[in-house]
Motif scaffolding. Structure first.
Motif, PDB file in Angstrom:
ATOM      1  N   TRP A 299     -10.039   2.461   6.731  1.00 27.71           N
ATOM      2  CA  TRP A 299      -9.823   3.896   6.536  1.00 27.71           C
ATOM      3  C   TRP A 299      -9.068   4.541   7.690  1.00 27.71           C
ATOM      4  O   TRP A 299      -8.640   5.678   7.594  1.00 27.71           O
ATOM      5  CB  TRP A 299     -11.171   4.591   6.337  1.00 27.71           C
ATOM      6  CG  TRP A 299     -11.781   4.247   5.016  1.00 27.71           C
ATOM      7  CD1 TRP A 299     -12.949   3.567   4.804  1.00 27.71           C
ATOM      8  CD2 TRP A 299     -11.262   4.530   3.724  1.00 27.71           C
ATOM      9  NE1 TRP A 299     -13.175   3.408   3.467  1.00 27.71           N
ATOM     10  CE2 TRP A 299     -12.163   3.998   2.782  1.00 27.71           C
ATOM     11  CE3 TRP A 299     -10.117   5.175   3.261  1.00 27.71           C
ATOM     12  CZ2 TRP A 299     -11.955   4.091   1.404  1.00 27.71           C
ATOM     13  CZ3 TRP A 299      -9.910   5.275   1.892  1.00 27.71           C
ATOM     14  CH2 TRP A 299     -10.823   4.731   0.982  1.00 27.71           C
ATOM     15  N   GLU A 300      -8.941   3.825   8.792  1.00 28.50           N
ATOM     16  CA  GLU A 300      -8.194   4.389   9.914  1.00 28.50           C
ATOM     17  C   GLU A 300      -6.709   4.074   9.824  1.00 28.50           C
ATOM     18  O   GLU A 300      -5.922   4.557  10.628  1.00 28.50           O
ATOM     19  CB  GLU A 300      -8.765   3.845  11.235  1.00 28.50           C
ATOM     20  CG  GLU A 300     -10.178   4.341  11.522  1.00 28.50           C
ATOM     21  CD  GLU A 300     -10.761   3.678  12.751  1.00 28.50           C
ATOM     22  OE1 GLU A 300     -10.082   2.808  13.328  1.00 28.50           O
ATOM     23  OE2 GLU A 300     -11.890   4.016  13.127  1.00 28.50           O
ATOM     24  N   GLN A 301      -6.337   3.237   8.858  1.00 31.87           N
ATOM     25  CA  GLN A 301      -4.925   2.907   8.708  1.00 31.87           C
ATOM     26  C   GLN A 301      -4.175   4.122   8.162  1.00 31.87           C
ATOM     27  O   GLN A 301      -4.644   4.793   7.241  1.00 31.87           O
ATOM     28  CB  GLN A 301      -4.752   1.722   7.752  1.00 31.87           C
ATOM     29  CG  GLN A 301      -5.391   0.435   8.246  1.00 31.87           C
ATOM     30  CD  GLN A 301      -4.705  -0.083   9.499  1.00 31.87           C
ATOM     31  OE1 GLN A 301      -3.511   0.143   9.675  1.00 31.87           O
ATOM     32  NE2 GLN A 301      -5.452  -0.739  10.355  1.00 31.87           N
ATOM     33  N   PRO A 302      -2.997   4.442   8.679  1.00 25.36           N
ATOM     34  CA  PRO A 302      -2.241   5.616   8.216  1.00 25.36           C
ATOM     35  C   PRO A 302      -1.938   5.570   6.728  1.00 25.36           C
ATOM     36  O   PRO A 302      -1.986   6.590   6.056  1.00 25.36           O
ATOM     37  CB  PRO A 302      -0.962   5.566   9.065  1.00 25.36           C
ATOM     38  CG  PRO A 302      -1.321   4.757  10.266  1.00 25.36           C
ATOM     39  CD  PRO A 302      -2.334   3.754   9.800  1.00 25.36           C
ATOM     40  N   PHE A 303      -1.667   4.385   6.195  1.00 26.09           N
ATOM     41  CA  PHE A 303      -1.276   4.303   4.792  1.00 26.09           C
ATOM     42  C   PHE A 303      -2.439   4.596   3.854  1.00 26.09           C
ATOM     43  O   PHE A 303      -2.260   4.857   2.682  1.00 26.09           O
ATOM     44  CB  PHE A 303      -0.699   2.915   4.483  1.00 26.09           C
ATOM     45  CG  PHE A 303      -1.691   1.796   4.635  1.00 26.09           C
ATOM     46  CD1 PHE A 303      -2.567   1.474   3.609  1.00 26.09           C
ATOM     47  CD2 PHE A 303      -1.743   1.058   5.807  1.00 26.09           C
ATOM     48  CE1 PHE A 303      -3.485   0.433   3.754  1.00 26.09           C
ATOM     49  CE2 PHE A 303      -2.663   0.027   5.957  1.00 26.09           C
ATOM     50  CZ  PHE A 303      -3.543  -0.289   4.930  1.00 26.09           C
TER      51      PHE A 303
ATOM     52  N   GLN B  42      -4.765   7.067   4.240  1.00 22.91           N
ATOM     53  CA  GLN B  42      -5.227   8.450   4.319  1.00 22.91           C
ATOM     54  C   GLN B  42      -4.791   9.250   3.084  1.00 22.91           C
ATOM     55  O   GLN B  42      -3.674   9.094   2.586  1.00 22.91           O
ATOM     56  CB  GLN B  42      -4.680   9.123   5.569  1.00 22.91           C
ATOM     57  CG  GLN B  42      -5.274   8.603   6.862  1.00 22.91           C
ATOM     58  CD  GLN B  42      -6.761   8.885   6.962  1.00 22.91           C
ATOM     59  OE1 GLN B  42      -7.206  10.002   6.701  1.00 22.91           O
ATOM     60  NE2 GLN B  42      -7.533   7.879   7.326  1.00 22.91           N
ATOM     61  N   PRO B  43      -5.669  10.122   2.562  1.00 23.71           N
ATOM     62  CA  PRO B  43      -5.274  10.987   1.443  1.00 23.71           C
ATOM     63  C   PRO B  43      -4.143  11.923   1.844  1.00 23.71           C
ATOM     64  O   PRO B  43      -4.047  12.334   3.005  1.00 23.71           O
ATOM     65  CB  PRO B  43      -6.554  11.771   1.140  1.00 23.71           C
ATOM     66  CG  PRO B  43      -7.660  10.961   1.722  1.00 23.71           C
ATOM     67  CD  PRO B  43      -7.075  10.304   2.933  1.00 23.71           C
ATOM     68  N   TYR B  44      -3.339  12.294   0.892  1.00 21.43           N
ATOM     69  CA  TYR B  44      -2.266  13.255   1.141  1.00 21.43           C
ATOM     70  C   TYR B  44      -1.961  14.006  -0.150  1.00 21.43           C
ATOM     71  O   TYR B  44      -2.270  13.534  -1.248  1.00 21.43           O
ATOM     72  CB  TYR B  44      -1.009  12.557   1.681  1.00 21.43           C
ATOM     73  CG  TYR B  44      -0.372  11.568   0.728  1.00 21.43           C
ATOM     74  CD1 TYR B  44       0.668  11.945  -0.131  1.00 21.43           C
ATOM     75  CD2 TYR B  44      -0.812  10.249   0.682  1.00 21.43           C
ATOM     76  CE1 TYR B  44       1.236  11.033  -0.998  1.00 21.43           C
ATOM     77  CE2 TYR B  44      -0.250   9.329  -0.183  1.00 21.43           C
ATOM     78  CZ  TYR B  44       0.790   9.729  -1.027  1.00 21.43           C
ATOM     79  OH  TYR B  44       1.358   8.834  -1.908  1.00 21.43           O
ATOM     80  N   PHE B  45      -1.363  15.195  -0.001  1.00 24.98           N
ATOM     81  CA  PHE B  45      -1.061  16.048  -1.146  1.00 24.98           C
ATOM     82  C   PHE B  45       0.305  15.709  -1.728  1.00 24.98           C
ATOM     83  O   PHE B  45       1.253  15.407  -0.999  1.00 24.98           O
ATOM     84  CB  PHE B  45      -1.083  17.530  -0.746  1.00 24.98           C
ATOM     85  CG  PHE B  45      -2.443  18.019  -0.362  1.00 24.98           C
ATOM     86  CD1 PHE B  45      -3.412  18.252  -1.327  1.00 24.98           C
ATOM     87  CD2 PHE B  45      -2.764  18.256   0.970  1.00 24.98           C
ATOM     88  CE1 PHE B  45      -4.676  18.704  -0.965  1.00 24.98           C
ATOM     89  CE2 PHE B  45      -4.020  18.705   1.341  1.00 24.98           C
ATOM     90  CZ  PHE B  45      -4.977  18.928   0.366  1.00 24.98           C
ATOM     91  N   ASP B  46       0.379  15.774  -3.046  1.00 24.42           N
ATOM     92  CA  ASP B  46       1.655  15.657  -3.734  1.00 24.42           C
ATOM     93  C   ASP B  46       2.287  17.046  -3.752  1.00 24.42           C
ATOM     94  O   ASP B  46       1.804  17.958  -4.425  1.00 24.42           O
ATOM     95  CB  ASP B  46       1.423  15.155  -5.162  1.00 24.42           C
ATOM     96  CG  ASP B  46       2.721  14.929  -5.921  1.00 24.42           C
ATOM     97  OD1 ASP B  46       3.759  15.502  -5.522  1.00 24.42           O
ATOM     98  OD2 ASP B  46       2.698  14.185  -6.912  1.00 24.42           O
ATOM     99  N   ASN B  47       3.346  17.222  -2.985  1.00 24.34           N
ATOM    100  CA  ASN B  47       3.937  18.558  -2.813  1.00 24.34           C
ATOM    101  C   ASN B  47       4.850  18.986  -3.955  1.00 24.34           C
ATOM    102  O   ASN B  47       5.522  20.011  -3.846  1.00 24.34           O
ATOM    103  CB  ASN B  47       4.702  18.613  -1.491  1.00 24.34           C
ATOM    104  CG  ASN B  47       3.767  18.570  -0.295  1.00 24.34           C
ATOM    105  OD1 ASN B  47       2.698  19.173  -0.313  1.00 24.34           O
ATOM    106  ND2 ASN B  47       4.165  17.831   0.724  1.00 24.34           N
ATOM    107  N   THR B  48       4.875  18.224  -5.038  1.00 27.55           N
ATOM    108  CA  THR B  48       5.715  18.614  -6.175  1.00 27.55           C
ATOM    109  C   THR B  48       5.001  19.606  -7.090  1.00 27.55           C
ATOM    110  O   THR B  48       5.607  20.137  -8.023  1.00 27.55           O
ATOM    111  CB  THR B  48       6.120  17.382  -6.996  1.00 27.55           C
ATOM    112  OG1 THR B  48       4.937  16.749  -7.528  1.00 27.55           O
ATOM    113  CG2 THR B  48       6.894  16.386  -6.135  1.00 27.55           C
TER     114      THR B  48
ATOM    115  N   THR C 136     -11.603  15.020   4.537  1.00 27.64           N
ATOM    116  CA  THR C 136     -11.249  14.056   5.582  1.00 27.64           C
ATOM    117  C   THR C 136     -11.725  14.598   6.924  1.00 27.64           C
ATOM    118  O   THR C 136     -12.244  15.709   7.020  1.00 27.64           O
ATOM    119  CB  THR C 136      -9.722  13.849   5.608  1.00 27.64           C
ATOM    120  OG1 THR C 136      -9.086  15.134   5.735  1.00 27.64           O
ATOM    121  CG2 THR C 136      -9.226  13.178   4.342  1.00 27.64           C
ATOM    122  N   GLU C 137     -11.537  13.825   7.986  1.00 26.09           N
ATOM    123  CA  GLU C 137     -11.846  14.297   9.343  1.00 26.09           C
ATOM    124  C   GLU C 137     -10.600  14.169  10.206  1.00 26.09           C
ATOM    125  O   GLU C 137     -10.209  13.058  10.555  1.00 26.09           O
ATOM    126  CB  GLU C 137     -12.995  13.491   9.941  1.00 26.09           C
ATOM    127  CG  GLU C 137     -14.358  13.881   9.423  1.00 26.09           C
ATOM    128  CD  GLU C 137     -14.729  15.313   9.759  1.00 26.09           C
ATOM    129  OE1 GLU C 137     -14.189  15.860  10.754  1.00 26.09           O
ATOM    130  OE2 GLU C 137     -15.532  15.904   9.024  1.00 26.09           O
TER     131      GLU C 137
END
Length: 283
Positions: free
Chosen positions: A42-46, A48-54, A137-138
């Protein structure tokens, strides 16, 4: 040289074979094989959750028409998605559960989907503002969505009262104001009843949804066509106009003329009294 290369290759194959054998033996004996990594998954950058900006971040709806705010989160994993009202930091939903007494707020989500939608039923103008889609997330990450709730109104061009000479046409144009989407229909009423096209000939309605306009034409109007006409769009407040079909002179014009004559006579009388009064003082 070839013997050295062959010996190196055989050694590598042997090491690989022994590693697999060791892992299999450990598995058979019930011992777990722990693989060491420089950091947890879970510490790997790939990961991590992220938002779909579309997704659309600005939404406008009318009073009473359900509003939908669509938040799309990629690679969510075991994190939770919450919707928060920014003005008072009130938690509205967590996951698919509603955390407010106001049951107009609801979180919509389908299994396997990346989309978490906040639905607001029967929105009012006071519901306008910023809403945040937040991921646990933290530290927490969030995305802001702006909702505008407007009052959509119909307007009939011209005055609220219309005088028509018998035999002329009644021509009314209705425009729907402040509506983000074209109305699905626009009805015309006379009194409490939808205008019946078969009741008499010479009635036509032309509605253009994209321009949000509707035109009512009643040709060769008769006194029986007098009444209150209402334009009622599907998603807007209605508008009305009172139509008078007259055989004689415009009563408002007559009243205006009489009041003008009366005013002139009053002013003339006041002037004469003033002159007489001044003459009496002169003597």
């Amino acid at each position: 040289m070839k013997d050295h290369r062959g010996g190196w290759l055989r050694a590598m194959l042997l090491i690989t074979f022994l590693s697999h054998q060791t892992a299999e033996c450990a598995a058979k004996n019930g011992r777990a094989v722990v693989e060491h990594h420089p950091s947890s998954y879970w510490e790997q950058p790939f990961s991590q959750p992220y938002f779909d900006n579309t997704t659309k971040r600005e939404t406008t709806t009318t009073v009473g028409q359900s509003a939908y705010l669509h938040c799309r989160v990629r690679n969510l994993g075991d994190r939770a998605v919450s919707w928060i009202r920014q003005r008072d930091l009130h938690i509205l939903t967590v996951g698919i559960l509603t955390y407010t007494n106001d049951q107009r707020f609801q979180s919509l989500h389908s299994d396997g989907s990346d989309e978490w939608t906040l639905k607001i039923s029967s929105p009012q103008v006071r519901d306008s503002g910023i809403y945040e889609c937040q991921v646990s997330t933290e530290p927490k990450i969030s995305q802001a969505f702006n909702l505008s709730v407007v009052v959509s109104k119909a307007k009939i061009n011209g005055n609220s009262e219309l005088y028509i000479k018998s035999g002329s046409d009644i021509n009314l144009t209705c425009i729907v104001l402040q509506t983000p989407e074209p109305p699905s229909f626009i009805y015309w009423y006379k009194g409490d009843n939808v205008i019946n096209y078969s009741q008499r000939g010479g009635i036509s309605v032309v509605t253009e949804k994209q321009t949000r306009t509707s035109r009512l034409l009643i040709s060769k109007a008769l006194p029986a066509d007098s009444g209150n006409y209402t334009c009622a769009p599907s998603t807007a407040e209605s508008a009305s106009v009172l139509v008078h079909v007259l055989n004689g002179e415009h009563p408002a014009a007559m009243q205006h003329g009489n009041s003008s004559n009366s005013g002139a006579a009053t002013r003339t009388l006041a002037l004469l009294l003033l002159l007489l009064h001044a003459g009496s003082f002169a003597r």
